[in-house]
Scaffold this active site. Structure first.
Site, short mmCIF file in Angstrom:
data_model
loop_
_atom_site.label_atom_id
_atom_site.label_comp_id
_atom_site.label_asym_id
_atom_site.label_seq_id
_atom_site.Cartn_x
_atom_site.Cartn_y
_atom_site.Cartn_z
N ASN A 31 0.95 -1.19 0.04
CA ASN A 31 0.12 -0.10 0.02
C ASN A 31 0.89 1.29 0.21
OD1 ASN A 31 -2.41 1.64 0.45
ND2 ASN A 31 -2.03 1.93 2.54
N HIS A 88 0.92 5.29 1.52
CA HIS A 88 0.17 5.97 2.24
C HIS A 88 0.75 7.42 2.29
CE1 HIS A 88 -2.31 6.70 5.69
NE2 HIS A 88 -1.37 7.53 6.29
N SER A 110 4.86 6.70 2.30
CA SER A 110 5.61 5.54 2.75
C SER A 110 4.69 4.32 1.80
CB SER A 110 4.98 5.39 4.06
OG SER A 110 5.54 6.26 4.97
N ASP A 141 -2.66 0.73 8.00
CA ASP A 141 -1.51 1.40 7.91
C ASP A 141 -0.38 1.05 8.72
OD1 ASP A 141 -2.98 2.75 5.75
OD2 ASP A 141 -3.58 4.28 7.23
C1 GAR Z 1 -2.85 8.84 -2.59
O1 GAR Z 1 -2.13 10.08 -2.16
C2 GAR Z 1 -2.61 7.83 -1.47
O2 GAR Z 1 -1.30 7.85 -0.95
C3 GAR Z 1 -3.75 8.10 -0.71
O3 GAR Z 1 -4.74 8.50 -1.46
C4 GAR Z 1 -4.15 9.21 -2.86
C5 GAR Z 1 -4.76 8.30 -4.10
O4 GAR Z 1 -4.46 8.99 -5.29
N1 GAR Z 1 -3.96 6.92 -0.21
C6 GAR Z 1 -4.33 6.69 1.09
O5 GAR Z 1 -4.56 7.64 1.85
C7 GAR Z 1 -4.53 5.46 1.80
N2 GAR Z 1 -4.80 5.46 3.26
P1 GAR Z 1 -4.28 8.51 -6.66
O6 GAR Z 1 -5.54 7.71 -6.88
O7 GAR Z 1 -4.27 9.66 -7.54
O8 GAR Z 1 -3.33 7.43 -6.68
#
Ligand code: GAR
Length: 325
Positions: free
Chosen positions: A114, A116, A143, A152
């Site tokens: 994942n 984060h 991360s 997480d």
């Molecule tokens: C990213 O910033 C990712 O790190 C976060 O959601 C966004 C997705 O953007 N993920 C989380 O918060 C998971 N807990 P994307 O759809 O453009 O890749």
């Protein structure tokens, strides 16, 4: 990545909920000729997720199933079914905003990662950038971690700090963190999928297992890592062999009962065992490690057996007693 060039690319499914910019970064990284993974499926819990349209345009298989009205476990089962049907061996969560059922997570332990948007263990959960700004941190960041049952919380594979600038809002900061995410994620995915074929990682695994046995010490033998029983009269029970004498294998050499047993092992499982140059004559068999699907319990039990064949009674007796419990 020349070491991995001879291995088939690892198949990866990416799970998204929204924009899918991390998915796009993973996908375009995989278009490099020497990338060790390929994306075989983009799946989402939202049929309207923007990322699905990009995946379609790029000719990648997609699957979507709205989670609304479904039990979490049932939704996970349907997602997992699609993943398995795609032939994926790994799952990359990329902005997949669902908490996964423990059953799903445990099936994929070590093979699901994942990304984060924080420097874990700081700021698990949501609103990570607002919380970093609010706390007056000098840096936010991202991360990549292995997914475990705790949200997480799994082992971190890599992180990139991103400076917080005066006047940053969660949006401006988040935009810069995304650049960092896009760079980091494909590298960490490559790192994970090449592990099973990389000598450095295999050596570390074998070493951990060997050193769990009583009074074992690591000692080089003929320029290679090896492990022996302790003390003055210590005897070797395992040798690490990295493509020696033109062999294609990364392996650990363990002691069999003798050439007959070794021949039988090789005949039965030629993709697992080989007769190593020089050592083979005295009953050391090569247990091949740079192949898909190594069963590490199998490796562990051979290391123990090999150790038992040379360890003093005093210690094997202790092990036998421990095994009774
Ligand atoms: C990213 O910033 C990712 O790190 C976060 O959601 C966004 C997705 O953007 N993920 C989380 O918060 C998971 N807990 P994307 O759809 O453009 O890749």
């Amino acid at each position: 990545m020349s070491q991995t060039a001879s291995h088939p690319r690892a198949k990866v499914a990416v799970l998204i909920s929204g924009t899918g910019s991390n998915m796009a970064a993973l996908l375009y990284a995989s278009r490099r000729a020497d990338c060790p993974y390929e994306i075989v499926l983009i799946a989402s819990n939202d049929p309207e997720a923007k990322g699905l349209r990009l995946a379609e345009a790029e000719g990648v298989a997609t699957f979507s199933l709205a989670h609304k009205g479904m039990k979490r476990a049932d939704h996970d089962i349907a997602m997992e079914k699609a993943v398995l049907e795609s032939g994926a061996q790994y799952i990359a969560l990329a902005g997949y905003m669902r908490i996964l059922s423990p059953q799903f997570v445990s099936q994929w332990e070590g093979r699901m990662l994942n990304i984060h948007p924080s420097l874990l263990p700081k700021y698990k959960g949501l609103d990570t950038h607002a919380r970093a700004i609010e706390a007056g941190d000098s840096h936010a960041g991202c991360s990549v971690h292995l997914v475990t049952a705790e949200l997480d919380d799994g082992p971190v594979l890599g992180q990139t700090p991103v400076a917080i600038m005066p006047g940053d809002t969660p949006e401006t900061l988040g935009g810069r963190v995304l650049y960092a995410e896009h760079q980091l994620y494909s590298r960490m995915l490559e790192e994970l999928v090449t592990r099973p074929f990389r000598a450095d990682w295999l050596l570390q695994k074998v070493s951990e297992l060997a050193l769990c046995l009583p009074e074992v010490e690591a000692r080089e033998s003929h320029g290679s890592p090896a492990w022996r029983t302790g003390g003055k009269s210590g005897k070797f029970f395992a040798h690490f062999s990295e493509r020696h004498h033109g062999e294609p294998h990364v392996a650990v050499l363990v002691k069999t009962d003798g050439p007959d047993e070794m021949t039988a092992l090789i005949e039965r499982d030629p993709e697992i065992w080989f007769r190593p140059a020089y050592y083979g004559a005295s009953g050391w068999a090569g247990l091949i490690l740079n192949r898909p699907g190594v069963d590490w319990d199998h490796v562990r039990s051979w290391l123990e057996r090999s150790w038992r064949s040379v360890a003093p009674r005093r210690l094997t007796g202790l092990m036998d007693a421990a095994d009774q419990f």
